[in-house]
Scaffold this active site. Structure first.
Site, PDB file in Angstrom:
ATOM      1  N   GLU A 231       3.196   7.007  -2.323  1.00  0.00           N
ATOM      2  CA  GLU A 231       2.117   7.947  -2.619  1.00  0.00           C
ATOM      3  C   GLU A 231       2.650   8.950  -3.637  1.00  0.00           C
ATOM      4  O   GLU A 231       3.832   9.308  -3.604  1.00  0.00           O
ATOM      5  CB  GLU A 231       1.643   8.663  -1.356  1.00  0.00           C
ATOM      6  CG  GLU A 231       1.075   7.738  -0.287  1.00  0.00           C
ATOM      7  CD  GLU A 231      -0.118   6.922  -0.754  1.00  0.00           C
ATOM      8  OE1 GLU A 231      -0.929   7.446  -1.557  1.00  0.00           O
ATOM      9  OE2 GLU A 231      -0.246   5.761  -0.328  1.00  0.00           O
TER      10      GLU A 231
ATOM     11  N   HIS B 116      -4.129   5.303   2.710  1.00  0.00           N
ATOM     12  CA  HIS B 116      -3.414   6.175   1.777  1.00  0.00           C
ATOM     13  C   HIS B 116      -2.350   7.035   2.446  1.00  0.00           C
ATOM     14  O   HIS B 116      -1.798   7.933   1.803  1.00  0.00           O
ATOM     15  CB  HIS B 116      -4.364   7.044   0.950  1.00  0.00           C
ATOM     16  CG  HIS B 116      -5.186   6.250  -0.018  1.00  0.00           C
ATOM     17  ND1 HIS B 116      -4.631   5.429  -0.972  1.00  0.00           N
ATOM     18  CD2 HIS B 116      -6.535   6.125  -0.153  1.00  0.00           C
ATOM     19  CE1 HIS B 116      -5.589   4.849  -1.659  1.00  0.00           C
ATOM     20  NE2 HIS B 116      -6.749   5.240  -1.185  1.00  0.00           N
TER      21      HIS B 116
END
Length: 248
Positions: free
Chosen positions: A13, A166
């Site tokens: 990320e 995510h």
């Protein structure tokens, strides 16, 4: 004999904003899941948060998308230290780097994000990150062609999504489960992407040159499994990476 002993599934990320690209983009969550290539079992998981140098304050959009809090990156490590920590974990597990294949969903993690940030900051990285398996390719061999994001692929494979979309570690775990399902269906897993320079084919009849050839200039040292900590310096190459949120 099987080509790989272990697969290392990663899903980074990175800093991002709602409109437009953030420059330079930096990794803020560095997760990895180790999978036994023979049994398909998930051996261990690794995660460290990474402190961004150029945009230390996360945008509201980034925090909402990834679930990462400002305090987590404030207490994080540099990217070089994150790579070294993972390297040490693999060494402690007895993982041989020539028997390890990195697996990602897409090419972005290794080809774009990690490579660009390491070049930009002058950080060496383990050479096993220079070759990877884009799981999209063997997935299509098992389930047919077509564009899907990771969550859609997990559902199509008949698996249940685990965790938060995510969240890097959850995404890596779901990718690992998907990898195991693809292997269970008999699809061979092989390298699909590489940053290593291709060797020119040697033509028949080539002979060694009679004149001494100039020696190549020394390059930045590659990192092996037993490397300790290192710090990144300023790099000369621009960072041109993109988070690719819409394509995951």
């Amino acid at each position: 004999m099987a080509r790989w002993d272990f697969f290392l599934v990663v899903d980074f990320e990175a800093t991002c904003q709602e409109k437009g690209r953030i420059y330079p983009q930096e990794i803020i969550e560095f997760p990895a899941v180790l999978v036994d290539a023979a049994t398909g079992s998930l051996v261990s998981a690794f995660r460290t948060y990474v402190r961004p140098r150029h945009h230390p304050q996360l945008t509201a959009f980034c925090k909402e998308l990834t679930g990462i809090e400002q305090s987590q990156v404030d207490g994080g490590v540099g990217l070089g230290e994150a790579l070294a920590k993972l390297d040490a974990r693999l060494a402690a597990a007895g993982v041989a780097r020539n028997r390890l294949a990195v697996v990602t969903w897409g090419d972005w993690d290794c080809k774009t994000m990690l490579e660009s940030e390491c070049r930009f900051k002058g950080i060496p990285k383990p050479e096993y990150f220079d070759r990877w398996v884009n799981l999209r390719i063997p997935f299509e061999a098992a389930f047919g062609p077509g564009r899907r994001n990771l969550q859609e692929a997990v559902k199509e494979a008949g698996l249940q999504w685990v965790g938060r979309l995510h969240c890097g570690l959850d995404d890596a775990r779901n990718t690992a489960y998907l990898l195991v399902e693809v292997m269970r269906r008999g699809v061979a897993i092989s390298i699909t992407g590489s940053l290593a320079p291709a060797l020119a084919p040697k033509e028949e009849g080539d002979e060694a040159p009679s004149q001494p050839q100039p020696q190549p200039q020394p390059q930045a040292q590659r990192v092996g499994l037993n490397l300790g900590m290192w710090a990144g310096g300023a790099g000369a190459l621009p960072c041109c990476c993109f988070c690719g949120v819409a394509s995951r």
